[in-house]
Enzyme design. Structure first.
Site, short mmCIF file in Angstrom:
data_model
loop_
_atom_site.label_atom_id
_atom_site.label_comp_id
_atom_site.label_asym_id
_atom_site.label_seq_id
_atom_site.Cartn_x
_atom_site.Cartn_y
_atom_site.Cartn_z
N ALA A 1 17.73 99.89 32.14
CA ALA A 1 17.79 99.32 33.66
C ALA A 1 19.32 99.19 33.94
O ALA A 1 20.23 98.74 33.03
CB ALA A 1 17.23 98.12 33.65
N SER B 1 23.91 96.36 39.65
CA SER B 1 25.32 96.38 40.22
C SER B 1 26.27 95.61 39.32
O SER B 1 27.58 96.06 39.46
CB SER B 1 25.42 95.32 41.70
N ILE B 2 26.04 94.82 38.47
CA ILE B 2 26.81 94.02 37.91
C ILE B 2 26.81 94.27 36.22
O ILE B 2 27.72 94.53 35.62
CB ILE B 2 26.79 92.58 37.81
N ALA B 3 25.73 94.74 35.71
CA ALA B 3 25.56 94.99 34.30
C ALA B 3 24.45 95.99 34.34
O ALA B 3 23.90 96.37 34.85
CB ALA B 3 25.34 93.62 33.60
N GLN B 4 24.22 96.55 32.96
CA GLN B 4 23.13 97.18 32.38
C GLN B 4 22.49 96.62 31.13
O GLN B 4 23.16 95.97 30.31
CB GLN B 4 23.57 98.69 32.35
N VAL B 5 21.38 97.04 30.89
CA VAL B 5 20.61 96.51 29.78
C VAL B 5 20.23 97.72 28.72
O VAL B 5 19.92 98.67 29.32
CB VAL B 5 19.42 95.93 30.26
N LYS C 1 22.54 93.01 27.15
CA LYS C 1 22.99 93.14 28.48
C LYS C 1 24.56 93.13 28.58
O LYS C 1 25.02 92.35 27.88
CB LYS C 1 22.65 91.81 29.60
N ASP D 1 18.01 84.39 42.40
CA ASP D 1 17.77 85.85 42.43
C ASP D 1 16.66 86.63 42.23
O ASP D 1 16.31 87.64 41.15
CB ASP D 1 19.09 86.49 41.65
#
Length: 508
Positions: free
Chosen positions: A133, A136-140, A155, A290
């Site tokens: 995934a 906008s700020i990070a990926q996993v 993350k 969120d």
């Protein structure tokens, strides 16, 4: 950072909307009046050639927001949960922004992990996947611990993300200043305070140590909540730019077909999402802020699983009581009590007429309660309530911004699962239980005990504090010298000239 680069950023925003074809889509989705459409087109069209191109394979609005950067993507994520506001078609387009953004290379993620944790990735993880995934700020990444074999989610922040956010926030501050100076009536809304609040939230999200702390606190608070799970953080494998959580398998709440195929009741899930949020906000004063579909999944047994704890909301006990009383007043159609609560909390100036305010509130509530269940909307109530409180001089409450925004998002998630959900019916038992426990003789006794403890703790300092306050009251402060600043119109002219010059030099 101040200067013409912020003007360029705002000009480029309008130009990008024009170039990608998103301007018409956005204006149509918000049903903008003709004069606003004309003004927006005139501001964006002359600089269209300066706009970012974006990915032509994406729909216009998604293309524009992804090109403009993380702050705009965050905005799009919120809108993706509100088909009743932006329309079903645009909401579906914007769902792409929740967890399907282009990832950055896995090798870079591994380098960041090794730099942060000071160990080779191969020593920490027996398996380490490509991104599962990207937001906008990070990926996993999905991984398996080398020593225990436990599956975890890793993350990793996007490289350079903090700098990118700061550029956007600087431009937002400039826009807020223009709004305050050019439209004095907007000062009641405190746009600068709103941007400052947004900045604090975002900067906290960019430190994964704080997110790990939030996840741990949230897990402890909700440990006994039936039908809800929070993955536990692995502290020794988490740092500022990297966070490791236990892996939790589930179906995304943005995939109704898979939920149906799994034999799960979407109506039950929708009600549970809304009730869990209200429980966390009212009971704990600490809530996931969120809660879009990309951050929520449902397990095979129907449990809701929450992810991404970068944006959490916290409200004090007094504000929770005020919020609950306002909600309950509307649920019971006791508009006089809703008005009294606003005055008691200082939300409406004391010189206004409480009976007139109660009458205006009735005009807000009655039309909504006369609607079909599928049209009863907390978002619509907040919108109407905003109009009324503006007329009665209520200032924007920055401490409630995150709560109200999350309420709107949660309602959007619930409606995407069950379009006919009755928001008030679902909320009623949660709010009623909170009020029964928090307002009454037992609550009064608890408050008196707390007050006594505070007085006992500060007892030795009270005489000195009272003396200092009396001295201050007898010696008024010196007048503050206001620093002269460059007018915003001058910055606008400089920025436009600079942007045009920059564009022309790029052509030759």
């Amino acid at each position: 950072m101040k200067g013409p680069h912020n003007i360029i950023r705002l000009i480029r925003t309008g130009a990008t909307l024009e170039r990608t074809g998103a301007m018409d889509v956005v204006l149509e989705a918000f049903r903008a009046p003709p004069h606003l459409r004309f003004a927006a087109r005139m501001l964006g069209w002359p600089f269209k050639w300066l706009g970012l191109k974006g990915d032509p394979a994406l729909p216009p609005a998604t293309r524009a927001l992804t090109a403009l950067g993380p702050a705009y993507i965050k905005f799009g994520q919120v809108l993706s949960t509100r088909p009743d506001i932006v329309g079903e078609e645009l909401a579906q387009q914007l769902k792409y922004l929740q967890d399907k953004l282009p990832p950055f290379p896995t090798e870079i993620a591994k380098q960041m992990i090794e730099a942060e944790l000071e160990l080779p990735v191969s020593e920490i993880f027996g398996e380490f996947s490509e991104p599962v995934a990207a937001a906008s700020i990070a990926q996993v990444h999905r991984a398996r611990l080398a020593d225990t074999g436990e599956e975890v989610a890793v993350k990793v922040l996007r490289p350079g993300i903090e700098r990118a956010f700061r550029k956007d926030i600087d431009a937002f501050y400039l826009a807020a200043r223009w709004i305050e100076r050019l439209a004095p009536f907007s000062r009641r809304l405190r746009p600068l305070d709103v941007i400052a609040h947004f900045e604090g939230v975002v900067m906290g999200e960019l430190d994964l140590r704080l997110e790990s702390s939030s996840a741990a606190e949230f897990a402890a608070n909700t440990e006994k909540d039936e039908g809800f799970r929070v993955p536990q953080p692995h502290w020794f494998l988490s740092s500022r730019n990297v966070m490791t959580l236990g892996w939790a398998e589930g179906i995304g709440l943005n995939d109704n077909d898979l939920i149906d195929a799994a034999g799960l009741d979407r109506r039950v899930i929708a009600a549970r999402v809304l009730q869990l949020f209200l429980n966390h906000a009212l009971r704990d004063g600490f809530f996931h802020a969120d809660m879009h579909q990309g951050n929520l999944k449902v397990a095979a047994n129907g449990d809701i699983i929450a992810y991404d704890f970068g944006i959490m909301g916290r409200i004090d006990e007094y504000t929770r009581r005020v919020y609950a009383e306002i909600l309950m007043g509307f649920i019971r159609k006791d508009y006089r009590r809703v008005a009294e609560v606003h005055f008691e909390a200082g939300y409406v100036p004391a010189d206004r007429d409480i009976d007139e305010f109660a009458r205006a509130l009735r005009a807000v509530g009655e039309p909504i309660f006369g609607m079909d269940a599928s049209r009863i909307s907390m978002a619509r109530l907040l919108s109407y309530l905003f109009e009324v409180t503006e007329r009665f001089g209520m200032a924007t409450r920055t401490e409630l911004i995150l709560l109200q925004r999350t309420m709107v998002v949660v309602e959007g998630v619930a409606r995407s699962l069950d379009p006919r959900i009755n928001i008030w019916e679902v909320a009623h038992p949660i709010v009623e239980r909170y009020i029964a426990e928090s307002i009454g003789p037992k609550a009064m006794l608890r408050d008196m005990v707390k007050a006594a403890r505070v007085l006992a703790r500060f007892g030795p300092r009270l005489p000195a504090l009272i003396e200092a306050q009396l001295i201050r009251s007898g010696n008024p402060p010196m007048p503050v010298v206001v620093e002269r600043r460059v007018p915003p119109l001058a910055w606008l002219l400089v920025g436009a000239a600079f942007a045009s010059g920059f564009g022309l030099s790029a052509l030759f």
